[in-house]
Design an enzyme around this catalytic site. Structure first.
Site, PDB file in Angstrom:
ATOM      1  N   SER A  36       0.832  -1.207   0.000  1.00 26.66           N
ATOM      2  CA  SER A  36       0.000   0.000   0.000  1.00 26.66           C
ATOM      3  C   SER A  36       0.864   1.254   0.000  1.00 26.66           C
ATOM      4  O   SER A  36       1.964   1.260   0.575  1.00 26.66           O
ATOM      5  CB  SER A  36      -0.905   0.007   1.235  1.00 26.66           C
ATOM      6  OG  SER A  36      -1.525   1.268   1.405  1.00 26.66           O
ATOM      7  N   TYR A  48      -2.596  -0.407   9.817  1.00 31.06           N
ATOM      8  CA  TYR A  48      -2.741  -0.926   8.450  1.00 31.06           C
ATOM      9  C   TYR A  48      -1.427  -0.758   7.689  1.00 31.06           C
ATOM     10  O   TYR A  48      -0.911  -1.700   7.083  1.00 31.06           O
ATOM     11  CB  TYR A  48      -3.875  -0.206   7.730  1.00 31.06           C
ATOM     12  CG  TYR A  48      -3.938  -0.502   6.251  1.00 31.06           C
ATOM     13  CD1 TYR A  48      -4.292  -1.767   5.796  1.00 31.06           C
ATOM     14  CD2 TYR A  48      -3.635   0.479   5.305  1.00 31.06           C
ATOM     15  CE1 TYR A  48      -4.347  -2.053   4.436  1.00 31.06           C
ATOM     16  CE2 TYR A  48      -3.693   0.208   3.955  1.00 31.06           C
ATOM     17  CZ  TYR A  48      -4.043  -1.060   3.522  1.00 31.06           C
ATOM     18  OH  TYR A  48      -4.075  -1.332   2.179  1.00 31.06           O
TER      19      TYR A  48
END
Length: 201
Positions: free
Chosen positions: A127, A152
Site C-alpha cells: 500500500s 494498516y
C-alpha cells in the site's frame, strides 16, 4: 497456467480474476466474504465469473492455516496473487486484531504455502500507506518507509519485509505492489468517492 488469487471477491481481486479468465488462465479464488462492507457486493462481483469453467472458488479465511495448506496441496497453483487483506486506515484504530490476523498471520500462511509447493512467483498487495510521514515528492520505492502512521500501514510494511525474507531464504520470487487509492466500477463503498457522492445526494 493456474493462478491462485486471494481476495477474489474483492474490488481489485475480482477485476483481476476476470482478466485472467479472459486470457485463458485457470483461476482458484479465495475469499472469506467478511462483513467489513456489505457482503452482497462481493457476491455480485463473484457472480460475474463464478460459473466460468476455469474458475474455482473457495470460501476460506487466510488465518485458517489448514485450509490454506489444503488449497495449495489440492490445487497446486503455478503463481499466487495475494490481494486479500483487512483494508482501511481508520478501521485499524477500531479493530487492530483484524489487521494482525489477516494481514500478518494470513500472509504468513500464504508465504508458507508458496514455499512448500514450488510456486513460481508471488505477487502481493502492499500500500502507498507505507510512505507514512515521508514528504518527498514524487514517492519512490527507494525512499525510507520506516515511519507508518497506522496499523494498516505497519502491517503492509511487515508484508514487504516478510516477502523479502522468503525471497532471500527460499529463492521465492516476490513482487509487492504499493497501490495508491484505486477507484472504478464495483469499487469498495467505504472509499472517499462513494462517501462524497452519497453526501452530495
Amino acid at each position: 497456467m493456474k493462478i491462485l488469487v486471494t481476495g477474489s471477491a474483492g474490488y481489485i481481486g475480482s477485476a483481476l480474476c476476470l482478466r485472467l479468465l479472459e486470457r485463458g488462465n485457470s483461476v482458484v479464488g479465495i475469499d472469506n466474504h467478511n462483513d467489513y462492507y456489505d457482503p452482497m457486493i462481493k457476491e455480485a462481483r463473484l457472480a460475474r465469473y463464478n460459473d466460468h469453467p476455469y474458475y474455482t472458488h473457495l470460501r476460506l479465511d487466510l488465518v485458517d492455516q489448514k485450509g490454506i495448506d489444503n488449497a495449495f496441496l489440492i490445487h497446486k497453483p503455478d503463481c499466487v496473487v495475494n490481494l486479500a487483506a483487512q483494508a482501511g486506515v481508520s478501521y485499524s484504530i477500531e479493530n487492530p486484531l483484524a489487521y494482525i490476523n489477516s494481514n500478518i498471520v494470513g500472509f504468513t500462511h500464504i508465504l508458507e504455502g508458496c514455499r512448500h509447493n514450488d510456486v513460481k512467483h508471488l505477487v502481493y498487495a502492499s500500500s502507498s500507506s507505507v510512505y507514512g510521514t515521508n514528504t518527498q515528492m514524487p514517492f519512490s520505492v527507494g525512499q525510507n518507509v520506516d515511519h507508518p502512521l497506522s496499523l494498516y500501514a505497519a502491517s503492509k510494511k511487515s508484508n514487504e519485509l516478510m516477502a523479502h525474507t522468503y525471497s532471500y531464504l527460499y529463492d521465492l520470487p516476490t513482487t509487492g505492489l504499493r497501490f495508491f487509492t484505486v477507484y472504478g466500477p464495483w469499487g469498495r463503498p467505504d472509499m472517499a468517492l462513494f462517501k462524497f457522492t452519497k453526501a452530495i445526494l
